[in-house]
Scaffold this active site. Sequence first.
Site, PDB file in Angstrom:
ATOM      1  N   ASP A  33       0.817  -1.226   0.000  1.00  0.00           N
ATOM      2  CA  ASP A  33       0.000   0.000   0.000  1.00  0.00           C
ATOM      3  C   ASP A  33       0.847   1.272   0.000  1.00  0.00           C
ATOM      4  O   ASP A  33       0.323   2.378   0.091  1.00  0.00           O
ATOM      5  CB  ASP A  33      -0.959   0.004   1.196  1.00  0.00           C
ATOM      6  CG  ASP A  33      -0.215   0.035   2.529  1.00  0.00           C
ATOM      7  OD1 ASP A  33       1.033   0.031   2.521  1.00  0.00           O
ATOM      8  OD2 ASP A  33      -0.886   0.077   3.569  1.00  0.00           O
ATOM      9  N   GLY A  34       2.176   1.103  -0.066  1.00  0.00           N
ATOM     10  CA  GLY A  34       3.053   2.270  -0.149  1.00  0.00           C
ATOM     11  C   GLY A  34       3.650   2.679   1.189  1.00  0.00           C
ATOM     12  O   GLY A  34       4.577   3.494   1.229  1.00  0.00           O
ATOM     13  N   ASP A 162      25.964  35.664  -2.685  1.00  0.00           N
ATOM     14  CA  ASP A 162      25.267  36.739  -1.971  1.00  0.00           C
ATOM     15  C   ASP A 162      26.008  36.987  -0.664  1.00  0.00           C
ATOM     16  O   ASP A 162      26.850  36.185  -0.232  1.00  0.00           O
ATOM     17  CB  ASP A 162      23.782  36.421  -1.741  1.00  0.00           C
ATOM     18  CG  ASP A 162      23.561  35.119  -0.989  1.00  0.00           C
ATOM     19  OD1 ASP A 162      24.317  34.846  -0.035  1.00  0.00           O
ATOM     20  OD2 ASP A 162      22.636  34.380  -1.350  1.00  0.00           O
ATOM     21  N   LYS A 186      22.724  39.557  -4.564  1.00  0.00           N
ATOM     22  CA  LYS A 186      21.678  38.767  -5.252  1.00  0.00           C
ATOM     23  C   LYS A 186      20.299  39.252  -4.853  1.00  0.00           C
ATOM     24  O   LYS A 186      20.031  39.462  -3.671  1.00  0.00           O
ATOM     25  CB  LYS A 186      21.836  37.287  -4.897  1.00  0.00           C
ATOM     26  CG  LYS A 186      20.785  36.398  -5.539  1.00  0.00           C
ATOM     27  CD  LYS A 186      21.067  34.924  -5.301  1.00  0.00           C
ATOM     28  CE  LYS A 186      20.444  34.428  -4.036  1.00  0.00           C
ATOM     29  NZ  LYS A 186      20.626  32.992  -3.833  1.00  0.00           N
TER      30      LYS A 186
HETATM   31  C1  R5P Z   1      19.962  31.378  -0.755  1.00  0.00           C
HETATM   32  O1  R5P Z   1      20.150  32.375  -0.077  1.00  0.00           O
HETATM   33  C2  R5P Z   1      20.842  30.183  -0.663  1.00  0.00           C
HETATM   34  O2  R5P Z   1      22.054  30.454  -0.025  1.00  0.00           O
HETATM   35  C3  R5P Z   1      21.119  29.610  -2.032  1.00  0.00           C
HETATM   36  O3  R5P Z   1      21.821  30.568  -2.787  1.00  0.00           O
HETATM   37  C4  R5P Z   1      19.873  29.252  -2.764  1.00  0.00           C
HETATM   38  O4  R5P Z   1      18.983  28.589  -1.940  1.00  0.00           O
HETATM   39  C5  R5P Z   1      20.198  28.423  -3.975  1.00  0.00           C
HETATM   40  O5  R5P Z   1      19.020  28.132  -4.640  1.00  0.00           O
HETATM   41  P1  R5P Z   1      19.006  27.904  -6.197  1.00  0.00           P
HETATM   42  O6  R5P Z   1      20.021  26.859  -6.511  1.00  0.00           O
HETATM   43  O7  R5P Z   1      17.604  27.428  -6.458  1.00  0.00           O
HETATM   44  O8  R5P Z   1      19.285  29.206  -6.856  1.00  0.00           O
END
Ligand code: R5P
Length: 284
Positions: A33-34, A162, A186
């Site tokens: 059933d999973g 970022d 970013k």
């Molecule tokens: C965001 O602040 C994280 O540090 C990553 O940069 C982010 O989650 C990466 O996500 P994706 O690969 O979808 O751009």
Amino acid sequence: MIVPGSNSQALGAALAAETGRSLADVRYERFPDGERMASTPGIDSAVHRAVVVASTTADTAYVELLQLQDAAREAGADELVTVLPYMRYGRQEHAFEHGQPVSARAVARAVSTGTDRVVLVNPHEASVTDFFDVPCAVVDAAPRLAAPLPANLTDPLFLSPDAGAVALAESARDAYGRGGVDFFQKVRHSGTEVEITPGDADVSGRDVIVVDDIVATGTTMSESVGLLTDRGADGVYVTCVHPLLARNARTKLERAGVSAIYGTDTIEREVTATSVAPTVADAL
Ligand code: R5P
């Protein structure tokens, strides 16, 4: 005794080797059933301390984790530590709109019911530790990211996509032993759209290592790699703690011109090139 979830079998073995503890005989079964049943049929009832190590890379991994905690308790473990190398839902740490759940809190509460304490590896937001009802420690695996990098990088620059990840880039650079550190700015427009603004560093002719906590859809990293390639970087290497690489992330990175991709074993993938076992072992 180390009790690994099905997504953390290599890390479980590495952790057993690192700590000198035995590796449990675990079975991962599924009924017609999973429904799932993860069990430890050979667990020694003389084992009083169990460490369940399970990355929750799928929703079902939470069920498996709760089952392994329960099985270890049932077998007599009176001290139980749960290691979540990668915590699924850890990025849903607040409700963005009225009526939404705080998913990280919901899963943290469930995990807390079966354990005495928790160890997390580089959660995206350190604040998720507050969601657990038991003591929760965070370990930083960023220094492990240096190990698989080529030894002969040219004038290396460790760069985070970022400002939030710059400490990871610094840790990786320190562990590598040489190189500069910089970061991009970013702005995220949607789950798969980001806008990256480069910093001032001259990357021409240099090897750049882009460091982040996670590569999920690969949007952040592929945008970064493309920018760096356009600006004349020699090699562009991508490294992260959690190589989730969802959907077509790998293809996006390859199309952007990445030289190599590395990740740890918090998520066991083809790009896994280093283990967090020594870092986790220190926290047990
Ligand atoms: C965001 O602040 C994280 O540090 C990553 O940069 C982010 O989650 C990466 O996500 P994706 O690969 O979808 O751009």
